[in-house]
Scaffold this active site. Structure first.
Site, PDB file in Angstrom:
ATOM      1  N   LEU A  14      -3.724  -1.423  -9.156  1.00 54.29           N
ATOM      2  CA  LEU A  14      -3.172   0.060  -9.235  1.00 54.29           C
ATOM      3  C   LEU A  14      -3.283   0.507  -7.924  1.00 54.29           C
ATOM      4  O   LEU A  14      -4.245   0.632  -7.294  1.00 54.29           O
ATOM      5  CB  LEU A  14      -4.545   0.625 -10.007  1.00 54.29           C
ATOM      6  CG  LEU A  14      -4.385   2.107 -10.207  1.00 54.29           C
ATOM      7  CD1 LEU A  14      -3.434   2.279 -11.352  1.00 54.29           C
ATOM      8  CD2 LEU A  14      -5.746   2.620 -11.057  1.00 54.29           C
ATOM      9  N   HIS A  15      -2.025   0.520  -7.609  1.00 57.74           N
ATOM     10  CA  HIS A  15      -1.698   1.016  -6.169  1.00 57.74           C
ATOM     11  C   HIS A  15      -1.256   2.428  -6.074  1.00 57.74           C
ATOM     12  O   HIS A  15      -1.185   2.904  -7.120  1.00 57.74           O
ATOM     13  CB  HIS A  15      -0.905  -0.022  -5.358  1.00 57.74           C
ATOM     14  CG  HIS A  15       0.630  -0.112  -6.225  1.00 57.74           C
ATOM     15  ND1 HIS A  15       1.697   0.724  -6.129  1.00 57.74           N
ATOM     16  CD2 HIS A  15       1.007  -1.228  -7.159  1.00 57.74           C
ATOM     17  CE1 HIS A  15       2.389   0.345  -7.158  1.00 57.74           C
ATOM     18  NE2 HIS A  15       2.077  -0.845  -7.718  1.00 57.74           N
ATOM     19  N   ALA A  16      -0.772   2.888  -4.904  1.00 53.74           N
ATOM     20  CA  ALA A  16      -0.387   4.334  -5.004  1.00 53.74           C
ATOM     21  C   ALA A  16       0.964   4.614  -5.627  1.00 53.74           C
ATOM     22  O   ALA A  16       0.731   5.898  -6.392  1.00 53.74           O
ATOM     23  CB  ALA A  16       0.088   4.488  -3.345  1.00 53.74           C
ATOM     24  N   SER A  19      -0.258   4.756  -9.427  1.00 50.73           N
ATOM     25  CA  SER A  19      -1.451   5.857  -9.599  1.00 50.73           C
ATOM     26  C   SER A  19      -0.681   7.194  -9.668  1.00 50.73           C
ATOM     27  O   SER A  19      -1.058   8.047 -10.404  1.00 50.73           O
ATOM     28  CB  SER A  19      -2.218   5.657  -8.359  1.00 50.73           C
ATOM     29  OG  SER A  19      -3.123   4.415  -8.398  1.00 50.73           O
TER      30      SER A  19
END
Length: 85
Positions: A14-16, A19
Site C-alpha cells: 500500500l504505497h502513495a 493510497s
C-alpha cells in the site's frame, strides 16, 4: 457495516499512489470507511493515515464501510481495491 478482506498482492504494498486512489474514491461517499491491518486502523479518506499502515505484499487488510451509502461505496471500493492491491 460491510467488510471485505484482502491479501495485498502488489509487490510495493500500500504505497502513495494506490493510497491516493483509495482516498479520493472514499471521499466521494458519506459512509465511514476504514482499513484495518495488523498495525491498526486508518481512515480511508486520509492518505497519510493509509500510508501509516505500511501494509506490505502478503499482508491481510480489512476494508470496513459503515453508513448511509455503504452498499454503493462497498461495491465500488471492492472493485477498486482488487485492481490496485
Amino acid at each position: 457495516m460491510i467488510s471485505y478482506r484482502y491479501v495485498i498482492s502488489n509487490s510495493q504494498g500500500l504505497h502513495a499512489s494506490n493510497s491516493m486512489s483509495l482516498s479520493r474514491a472514499a471521499s466521494d461517499y458519506q459512509s465511514q470507511i476504514t482499513m484495518t491491518s495488523s498495525k491498526g486502523d486508518a481512515n480511508c479518506k486520509n492518505v497519510l493515515a493509509l500510508m501509516s499502515l505500511n501494509a506490505r505484499q502478503g499482508e491481510t487488510v480489512v476494508l470496513n464501510v459503515d453508513g448511509p451509502d455503504e452498499k454503493q461505496a462497498a461495491v465500488f471500493l471492492n472493485g477498486l481495491l482488487r485492481t490496485i492491491l
